[in-house]
Design an enzyme around this catalytic site. Structure first.
Site, mmCIF file in Angstrom:
data_model
loop_
_atom_site.group_PDB
_atom_site.id
_atom_site.type_symbol
_atom_site.label_atom_id
_atom_site.label_comp_id
_atom_site.label_asym_id
_atom_site.label_seq_id
_atom_site.Cartn_x
_atom_site.Cartn_y
_atom_site.Cartn_z
ATOM 1 N N HIS A 89 1.979 6.699 2.687
ATOM 2 C CA HIS A 89 2.166 5.661 3.713
ATOM 3 C C HIS A 89 3.663 5.511 3.949
ATOM 4 C CE1 HIS A 89 -2.047 4.176 3.461
ATOM 5 N NE2 HIS A 89 -1.954 4.625 2.212
ATOM 6 N N ASN A 121 -2.341 3.696 9.043
ATOM 7 C CA ASN A 121 -2.411 2.220 9.052
ATOM 8 C C ASN A 121 -1.031 1.596 9.225
ATOM 9 O OD1 ASN A 121 -1.515 2.921 6.479
ATOM 10 N ND2 ASN A 121 -2.512 1.182 5.495
ATOM 11 N N HIS A 206 -11.354 6.235 2.791
ATOM 12 C CA HIS A 206 -11.101 5.212 1.764
ATOM 13 C C HIS A 206 -12.465 4.560 1.520
ATOM 14 C CE1 HIS A 206 -8.821 1.439 0.330
ATOM 15 N NE2 HIS A 206 -10.086 1.049 0.413
ATOM 16 N N HIS A 259 -8.436 8.957 -3.051
ATOM 17 C CA HIS A 259 -8.196 8.205 -4.293
ATOM 18 C C HIS A 259 -9.449 7.799 -5.084
ATOM 19 C CE1 HIS A 259 -8.936 5.006 -1.463
ATOM 20 N NE2 HIS A 259 -7.707 4.904 -1.041
ATOM 21 N N ASP A 332 -0.893 8.470 -2.838
ATOM 22 C CA ASP A 332 -1.147 7.204 -2.134
ATOM 23 C C ASP A 332 0.110 6.332 -2.170
ATOM 24 O OD1 ASP A 332 -2.403 5.236 -0.680
ATOM 25 O OD2 ASP A 332 -3.756 4.600 -2.275
ATOM 26 N N HIS A 336 6.173 -1.273 -0.689
ATOM 27 C CA HIS A 336 6.119 -2.683 -0.288
ATOM 28 C C HIS A 336 7.453 -3.348 -0.593
ATOM 29 C CE1 HIS A 336 1.985 -3.027 0.906
ATOM 30 N NE2 HIS A 336 1.580 -2.415 -0.195
HETATM 31 ZN ZN ZN Z 1 -3.656 4.916 1.047
HETATM 32 ZN ZN ZN Z 2 -6.933 3.727 0.499
#
Ligand code: ZN
Ligand code: ZN
Length: 459
Positions: A89, A121, A206, A259, A332, A336
């Site tokens: 991400h 996302n 997911h 994952h 993954d 943050h």
């Molecule tokens: Zn992810």
């Molecule tokens: Zn995920």
């Protein structure tokens, strides 16, 4: 900028991985142990890279001096094919204060990665050809290693209306995923899989039943009971995997399960593979090395989705990696901001970074104690692009140079010198790990050098 691996699998999508232009490397790496399980290579050799391509694997001391080459004295060091991460991400567009394409790809290169696949996302999500197009243009200016972008399966990642999958595929989407959220509605996923068959590009999932996991902040089990926290049971994941494998079988579609965290999930995947369903899957370094015991610290760096589970689940994941039920390792990587993590555990954001520590953590916790062989670890870290049609890099003459140079004995403290990532929410922060990436060559370019690693023509 193309990635030569594109052609290998006959992938028809044009220029699906992008990166900024760079200078092709010419290198003479002397005396390293070269390990590439895919080609059965494990030997000490001189490795010659000429203008971005592997030119020769010579007897130690046998490679001729190469004019203009950077010389790397690599005795005692390891060279493996660089890694490919199918799941990161990078927060672009919309949350660049956490990560952007420049810091994200640099973080990946620092972990030995030569290519990554970024999830959709973002804000807004990657759900239109316009958003995807501008992101790809940005990557051509900012990404130091090749990067592919998935597009979301549903508009706005709202889980109800499908995106224009064929158009997105033509615009360069490497695959499709609503990762971050499950596709709860089976009817929506079924239609997506019907389109997937036409548009190609795998659908990455997911897996989480939102009703089973509702309110949970960690694994449901003994530790959550002691801490008095609401739990997410393993069956929240495995029941959805079972549903989606059935749908993939029914529609003749191809899915990639993201994952994996629970034993029951590994068992569902094994059953599906035995039944001939076109399913691949991944596991993360944190699920392979940590358990929900870590959550007793109430440190929000151990909060991610899916959550850390029990030792029994962890052992099932390791077995799955070993026997190939689990195809590849994905970080993954989910950056943050500090303020989203420095709050009570229940309120903290989900996710951890992991690109810079993936190899070192798995090497330290699984390879050095003899749980997993180096060959299997390297293989599962290099083949992460395969579910998306990107061939695993190889160390052989003629191939584009995609290499990670590693000191397998170097012990370092995670985070002590900071991170290349813009965020610091690494669940191995403060830990001593053994094995460090010193240099990464991605698609023929030197993409990363460890600051403390002195080398070059002067040596
Ligand atoms: Zn992810
Ligand atoms: Zn995920």
């Amino acid at each position: 900028m193309s990635f030569e691996a594109n052609g290998a699998g006959g992938d028809p999508a044009p220029r699906i991985l992008v990166r900024r232009p760079g200078t092709a490397a010419t290198l003479l790496i002397r005396g390293a142990r070269l390990v590439d399980p895919r080609v059965g290579l494990d030997e000490v050799r001189d490795l010659v890279v000429r203008e971005g391509r592997i030119a020769e694997l010579a007897e130690p001391g046998g490679a001729p001096e190469l004019e203009g080459a950077e010389r790397v004295d690599a005795e005692g060091l390891l060279v493996v094919p660089a890694f490919v991460d199918p799941h990161v991400h990078f927060r672009v567009p919309g949350q660049e204060h956490k990560e952007d394409l420049e810091t994200g790809t640099r973080s990946a290169a620092a972990g030995g990665y030569c290519a990554v696949i970024a999830m959709a996302n973002t804000s807004p999500p990657i759900d239109s050809a316009a958003v995807l197009g501008s992101l790809r243009e940005r990557a051509e200016r900012e990404a130091s290693i090749p990067i592919g972008f998935v597009a979301s399966v549903t508009r706005g990642m709202a889980g109800s209306e499908l995106t224009e999958m064929a158009e997105l595929r033509d615009a360069g989407a490497i695959g499709f995923s609503d990762d971050g959220l499950p596709i709860a509605n089976g009817r929506v996923l079924r239609r997506a899989l019907q389109y997937q068959r036409l548009a190609d590009g795998v659908v990455a999932l997911h897996e989480e039943d939102p009703d089973l996991s509702a309110g949970g902040v960690m694994n449901e089990g003994e530790v959550s009971a002691v801490l008095g926290m609401a739990g997410v049971p393993g069956v929240s994941e495995s029941t959805m995997i079972a549903r989606d494998c059935s749908l993939a079988l029914e529609e003749g579609a191809r899915i990639h399960v993201q994952h994996l965290s629970a034993r029951s999930s590994v068992e569902e995947i094994a059953r599906a593979k035995t039944a001939g369903i076109a399913v691949t899957c991944e596991a993360t370094p944190h699920h392979l090395t940590l358990t929900d015991e870590a959550v007793r610290s109430l440190d929000a760096r151990f909060k991610m989705n899916p959550p850390l589970r029990t030792e029994d689940d962890r052992q099932a994941l390791i077995d799955g990696i070993r026997d190939g039920t689990i195809d590849c390792i994905a970080t993954d990587h989910a950056p943050h901001a500090a303020e989203e993590k420095e709050v009570p555990f229940e309120e903290a954001a989900w996710g951890v970074t992991g690109l810079e520590t993936a190899f070192a953590a798995l090497h330290t916790d699984l390879v050095l104690p003899g749980v997993l062989s180096l060959e299997v670890l390297v293989e599962r870290m290099t083949c992460g692009g395969e579910p998306f049609g990107i061939a695993a890099p190889r160390i052989e003459a003629g191939a584009a140079a995609n290499l990670a140079l590693i000191d397998p004995e170097l012990t370092w403290t995670v985070g002590e010198e900071g991170y290349e990532s813009r965020s610091q929410n690494n669940c191995f922060g403060g830990r001593e790990l053994t094995g460090r990436v010193l240099m990464t060559v991605a698609d023929g370019r030197v993409a990363f050098r460890q600051r403390s690693f002195a080398m070059g023509v002067a040596r």
